[in-house]
Design an enzyme around this catalytic site. Structure first.
Site, PDB file in Angstrom:
ATOM      1  N   MET A 199       0.803  -1.221   0.000  1.00 49.43           N
ATOM      2  CA  MET A 199       0.000   0.000   0.000  1.00 49.43           C
ATOM      3  C   MET A 199       0.838   1.275   0.000  1.00 49.43           C
ATOM      4  O   MET A 199       0.418   2.295  -0.544  1.00 49.43           O
ATOM      5  CB  MET A 199      -0.912   0.016   1.233  1.00 49.43           C
ATOM      6  CG  MET A 199      -2.004  -1.029   1.208  1.00 49.43           C
ATOM      7  SD  MET A 199      -3.296  -0.646   0.010  1.00 49.43           S
ATOM      8  CE  MET A 199      -4.041   0.787   0.778  1.00 49.43           C
ATOM      9  N   ASP A 236      -3.174  -7.698  13.640  1.00 46.44           N
ATOM     10  CA  ASP A 236      -2.042  -8.037  12.766  1.00 46.44           C
ATOM     11  C   ASP A 236      -0.732  -8.008  13.541  1.00 46.44           C
ATOM     12  O   ASP A 236       0.289  -7.530  13.037  1.00 46.44           O
ATOM     13  CB  ASP A 236      -1.986  -7.083  11.569  1.00 46.44           C
ATOM     14  CG  ASP A 236      -1.078  -7.614  10.449  1.00 46.44           C
ATOM     15  OD1 ASP A 236      -0.925  -8.856  10.351  1.00 46.44           O
ATOM     16  OD2 ASP A 236      -0.542  -6.800   9.686  1.00 46.44           O
TER      17      ASP A 236
END
Length: 409
Positions: free
Chosen positions: A28, A138
């Site tokens: 990203m 995460d």
């Protein structure tokens, strides 16, 4: 953190932060080492122009809002951000140190005592995140930075509010790191609970202690099958015996069988205190151990060994012993590389002579030692004594940290 030079296409500044180097990148965006107008170092995350769309902006804005919400000594704090900029960006506190994954890959697994300290510290930090109704989702070795003030948790890009079942992810899509993902997250269960971060923390501690994760496969589909299959137990090979009960429960298949984060802290604390240490002492040892790689201290000259391969040294849990970086998995011994069980020898710089002590005469010009001084007289750069060098300062700092780790307070 390791940095690399900026590329010609990288911006010179963004949001008022001067960009100095690259820290890392992902699918990203790019993360830069930046500096604020006031000289504050920062990690500046910038979304790549190729992926800037309404969904990416919305997810980035969510990450910014979450970073505004979370707090605590174990969280890299938000400094500034702009999700509406042409290239959305955010700046967080810069943590000077490697991530856990790079540290273990370079220096080997941590001693069991330090894994327990890491577990208590991170569990307590995650507890503050959960009290704010948030889940990280995460947690993995790459998202744990080993800074000079202790470990810090980063990257809340996938964090969500615990009670929410809404998602910015497309249907039937699972987002996260499969090898650190609990079964319910891999199965797409919603809403998730705090147990997902307990499981992920278990994978982090297992990696810190052994150098591997609970499930590993080259094929992503095989890996997902292993994670979601209740009959496939996590791989605890190489785990120190005292850590096995704790990690077994943290990596339980069923979320309800995992301990709460407060229980993780208490279990880590009990195991540390069973060795005669306070948890605060173990935390200082962890910081000393991870903040000073051997290559930063060239004056520590361990005794060479003759064997071509040295067996791994056992995990050190002796309260009187300061954990040594040489207690790591074995590597082939080279002429200038110590074995894993070699004891370091401190080579210290002698103090200057007292006022009433005779000063030794300088070497004559015919002696080789006079070459640096003659070069200086000829217009060359001034010679630096070991006492004046950064090497000597680092040695002195290492001694202070070793004595601090041994202190009873």
């Amino acid at each position: 953190m390791q940095t690399t030079p900026l590329s010609p296409e990288d911006p010179a500044q963004i949001g008022g932060f001067e960009l100095l180097a690259r820290i890392g990148q992902g699918g990203m965006g790019q993360v830069f080492l930046g500096e604020s107008p006031g000289g504050e170092p920062a990690a500046v995350k910038v979304i790549k122009p190729s992926v800037v769309d309404s969904t990416a902006r919305l997810r980035f804005a969510q990450e910014i809002e979450i970073l505004k919400t979370v707090w605590g000594a174990r969280i890299a704090q938000l400094l500034d951000a702009d999700a509406e900029a042409e290239q959305p960006w955010l700046a967080t506190e810069y943590v000077e140190g490697p991530d856990l994954g790079k540290h273990v890959a370079t220096h080997g697994p941590l001693p069991a005592l330090l894994v327990l300290s890491l577990g208590a510290t991170l569990a307590e930090g995650l507890g503050y995140v959960h009290k704010q109704g948030l889940l990280h989702r995460d947690l993995k070795p790459a998202n744990i930075l080993l800074g000079p003030n202790g470990p810090k948790i980063i990257d809340f890009g996938l964090a969500v509010f615990a009670e929410s079942s809404a998602s910015l992810t497309a249907a039937n899509t699972v987002v996260g790191t499969p090898s650190c993902m609990p079964p319910e997250q891999a199965n797409g269960v919603k809403p998730l609970t705090s147990a997902v971060d307990v499981y992920a923390l278990g994978t982090v501690l297992l990696f810190a202690a052994t150098g591997h994760l609970p499930y590993h496969a080259k094929n992503i589909h095989v890996l997902f099958h292993m994670v979601t299959d209740p009959a496939t137990a996590p791989d605890l090979t190489g785990t120190p015996p005292e850590l096995v009960p704790l990690l077994t429960t943290m990596l339980s298949y069923d979320a309800q069988d995992r301990p709460a984060l407060t229980d993780v802290v208490q279990q880590c604390r009990a195991l540390v205190e069973a060795q005669g240490l306070k948890l605060a002492q173990a935390r200082r040892r962890l910081t000393t151990y991870t903040a000073a790689p051997p290559l930063d201290f060239p004056t520590l000259l361990p005794t060479p060994v003759s064997e071509s391969v040295v067996p791994p040294a056992p995990m050190v849990l002796d309260p009187s012993a300061v954990p040594s970086r040489h207690q790591t998995p074995a590597v082939p011994a080279e002429p200038d590389m110590p074995g894993a069980d070699a004891q370091p020898t401190m080579v210290l710089v002698p103090p200057p002579p007292a006022a009433d002590e005779p000063v030794q005469p300088e070497p004559t010009a015919s002696e080789p030692q006079d070459a640096p001084r003659r070069a200086q007289r000829a217009g060359g750069p001034p010679a630096r004594s070991l006492r004046q060098s950064a090497q000597a300062r680092r040695t002195a700092q290492q001694l202070r940290e070793v004595y601090a780790a041994r202190a009873a307070f």
